[in-house]
Every structure is written in C-alpha cells, then in structure tokens.
Design a protein around this motif. Structure first.
Motif, PDB file in Angstrom:
ATOM      1  N   MET A   1       0.817  -1.208   0.000  1.00 22.25           N
ATOM      2  CA  MET A   1       0.000   0.000   0.000  1.00 22.25           C
ATOM      3  C   MET A   1       0.856   1.266   0.000  1.00 22.25           C
ATOM      4  SD  MET A   1      -2.995   1.240   0.005  1.00 22.25           S
ATOM      5  CE  MET A   1      -3.778   2.738   0.374  1.00 22.25           C
ATOM      6  N   TYR A   2       1.961   1.238   0.755  1.00 27.03           N
ATOM      7  CA  TYR A   2       2.775   2.442   0.814  1.00 27.03           C
ATOM      8  C   TYR A   2       3.494   2.710  -0.500  1.00 27.03           C
ATOM      9  CZ  TYR A   2       6.822  -0.536   1.831  1.00 27.03           C
ATOM     10  OH  TYR A   2       7.808  -1.469   1.771  1.00 27.03           O
ATOM     11  N   LEU A   3       3.541   1.729  -1.391  1.00 25.11           N
ATOM     12  CA  LEU A   3       4.107   1.948  -2.715  1.00 25.11           C
ATOM     13  C   LEU A   3       3.301   3.014  -3.468  1.00 25.11           C
ATOM     14  CD1 LEU A   3       6.211   1.147  -4.781  1.00 25.11           C
ATOM     15  CD2 LEU A   3       4.637  -0.610  -5.590  1.00 25.11           C
ATOM     16  N   TRP A   4       1.987   3.039  -3.270  1.00 27.24           N
ATOM     17  CA  TRP A   4       1.133   4.050  -3.890  1.00 27.24           C
ATOM     18  C   TRP A   4       1.452   5.444  -3.359  1.00 27.24           C
ATOM     19  CZ3 TRP A   4      -1.140   3.021  -8.202  1.00 27.24           C
ATOM     20  CH2 TRP A   4      -1.520   1.721  -8.482  1.00 27.24           C
ATOM     21  N   ILE A   5       1.766   5.511  -2.089  1.00 23.45           N
ATOM     22  CA  ILE A   5       2.131   6.808  -1.492  1.00 23.45           C
ATOM     23  C   ILE A   5       3.445   7.303  -2.094  1.00 23.45           C
ATOM     24  CG2 ILE A   5       2.801   7.970   0.649  1.00 23.45           C
ATOM     25  CD1 ILE A   5       0.826   6.095   2.089  1.00 23.45           C
ATOM     26  N   LEU A   6       4.410   6.419  -2.225  1.00 31.30           N
ATOM     27  CA  LEU A   6       5.685   6.806  -2.830  1.00 31.30           C
ATOM     28  C   LEU A   6       5.498   7.223  -4.288  1.00 31.30           C
ATOM     29  CD1 LEU A   6       8.043   4.052  -1.371  1.00 31.30           C
ATOM     30  CD2 LEU A   6       7.868   6.447  -0.679  1.00 31.30           C
TER      31      LEU A   6
END
Length: 91
Positions: A1-6
């Motif tokens: 999920m944090y890949l989308w934030i990055l």
C-alpha cells in the motif's frame, strides 16, 4: 500500500519541477504565468521537493522571501508526512 504513497509523491514532485520550468520559460518570454498560489498549493500537496529543486536548477523565484522560507519549510513538512504515512501503514 505504501508503494502508492511513494508513487504519488514521485509524481507530484515531478509536476512541481515541471511547473517551475514552465513558469521560468514563461517569465523569460512574457507569456501566461503560473500563479504563486498554485505553486504553493502543489508544494503543500507534496510537491515541495520538486519545486525546491526546480527553484535552484532554473534559478527561479530564489530571491522572493516567501519562496526562500516557505518552500524549504514545506519540504520538511512533506517529508514528515511521507515518513509518518509509511510508518503508520507498516504497523
């Protein structure tokens, strides 16, 4: 999920960099300019690092106190939000 934030932060910073390039070119040729309000909105939305790099690379708006202080402050704020979001999602 944090890949989308990055990915979001990478894209918004690329947009910030491109906006500084575009505004610098418009200033040199007396064309339609990008408002300072929009530049700060993009910086607040996470694009402050791209705008800061664009400021330095293109030597654009580096003499304005609002940008000299505001954009580095927003870089720190954006970094804190990014780290906070990633840490929150990893727990």
């Amino acid at each position: 999920m944090y890949l989308w934030i990055l990915l979001y932060f990478a894209m918004i910073n690329l947009i910030g960099y491109i906006i500084m390039w575009r505004d610098k070119r418009a200033a040199q040729s007396i064309h339609w300019r990008i408002s300072e309000k929009l530049i700060f909105q993009i910086a607040l939305a996470g694009g402050a690092a791209g705008i800061y790099v664009g400021m330095r690379y293109f030597r654009h708006k580096t003499q304005k106190l609002r940008f000299k202080i505001g954009i580095p402050f927003l870089v720190v704020l954006n970094a804190g939000c990014l780290v906070g979001a990633i840490l929150y999602l990893q727990r």
